[in-house]
Design an enzyme around this catalytic site. Sequence first.
Site, mmCIF file in Angstrom:
data_model
loop_
_atom_site.group_PDB
_atom_site.id
_atom_site.type_symbol
_atom_site.label_atom_id
_atom_site.label_comp_id
_atom_site.label_asym_id
_atom_site.label_seq_id
_atom_site.Cartn_x
_atom_site.Cartn_y
_atom_site.Cartn_z
ATOM 1 N N GLU A 1 -6.405 -7.212 -0.720
ATOM 2 C CA GLU A 1 -6.634 -7.154 0.733
ATOM 3 C C GLU A 1 -7.940 -6.408 0.986
ATOM 4 O OE1 GLU A 1 -3.269 -5.848 3.326
ATOM 5 O OE2 GLU A 1 -4.824 -4.735 4.419
ATOM 6 N N GLU B 1 0.840 -1.207 0.000
ATOM 7 C CA GLU B 1 0.000 0.000 0.000
ATOM 8 C C GLU B 1 0.870 1.252 0.000
ATOM 9 O OE1 GLU B 1 -2.672 -0.164 3.355
ATOM 10 O OE2 GLU B 1 -3.940 -1.699 2.409
#
Length: 474
Positions: free
Chosen positions: A277, A188
Amino acid sequence: MNHLRLIASFLLALALCACASSPSASQKADDGHTAQSDPVETDTRKPETESASLSPLHADGPQLMDDRNQPVVLQGYSTFGINYKPEYVNENTFRFLKEEMGSQVIRLAMYTADNNGYCTGGDQEQLEGLIDKGVQAAVATGQYVIIDWHILSDGNPAQYQDQARAFFQKVSRKYAGNPAVIYEICNEPNGSDVTWPVVKSYAEAVIPDIRANDKNALILVGTPQWNQAETEAGKDLLKDAGNMMYTVHFYAATHKDQQRQDLSTAYDQKLPMFVSEFGITEASGNGALDEQSGQTWIDLLDQDKISRVAWATSDKDEASSIFKPGTDPDSPSLSDLTEWGQWLRKVYTGKDTSDAKDSQDTSGSGQKTADEKSGDSGLEATLKQSNTWNSDGMTFTQFDLTLTNHSDQPVTDWSETLNFTKDITIDQSWNGDMSASGSSVTVKPGQYHSTIQAGETVTDIGFIAKSDGVVKER
Ligand code: IDC
């Protein structure tokens, strides 16, 4: 709508139609049927390993496809940081996820900076050993596996770019040509200065390292703002990167309409997306579960056929763990599931964990599972969903039935009732006599298989269910 996809679905439907039209065609058709079925488990290029039975995956426009150009939607589970919870990188846990929790893909999350991560003092050899153990365990249980370079507090992937390059050179050399392995090159990206051009130039440095060893592997790339700036990537795609998708993450109690709108915008941009995710807690990984927002997300992912991986295979005392504290990684069971774990099982398999009683003793190690129904006759029925596609606003789902006679007597004139999450009608069927009523289907012998001998397994019975949305066995 992608025309190739439509044509592929049409051809598949035609082929199956031909299969079902006459008994002799039907027998022949089993070959055709087998050849076209399960996008996840039928490729037999290298029969000596389970991974060889996984079809190589590729992105075609926004859609993930198998090697027969059939759409694939993977669902699965992320490990927790493998440096925090190495014990859950384990074949028994992965088998439980596959057999009880509907998993087809495991993500190995290796933190780079947090808590003795790979680049901040972690034991690199040990972490690489865990990655290898995880890849082997996923392959041994017939699942895809994502190797995730889990940047987080190190928001700019360029910070450890040299280490990332060395790492991906190493693992892509090791797993070159293995169709099970997927590379996620940065979890991320985040931080106000970490814009898409920053992430893009990192990707342009790392991807060629992987391509030097593996031209075809699927590669996943993050986008800025914790994978929520997918529309930025959609405006400025990576060039010459080969087979790749862009990741989107959401935590449904925090991320709602705005983020769903962004995903739809990116879908319209034809951005190939993969949700590597997600959770239904707040973005912190804790707080109350927002099941409603979670279901709205899942419906959107189903509609756009986007793969999804849930956070996290862990027993940490937080709402985003699927296991209760103290769960034994060698023998997890349904009674170990948290509220979140139960929710995922329901969404991924259609099953309520109220059936936990039936399989309390299921340790996930090849024993009888709740999926298998064994009546008094000794006949065991296992249903597998092998394909799904949309046409004319309806959803078509191909189911393959395996029947095994475990008794020492032949079984004749058998009948199996299968229950589904939605009302269905039978569009096509082969080698059995099917009748649908509401959300149930009763299967009886057709011209073949009226007697199943002691010890015999029959694998060529199947049907295509037509429904007004995604349907799963209940
Ligand atoms: C969280 C864990 C938490 C841990 C924290 C920091 O759940 O126990 O303390 O990381 O290491 C992400 C990240 C993922 C986070 C998760 C929940 O990819 O590493 O895990 N999350 O906060 N993005 C959005 C949420």
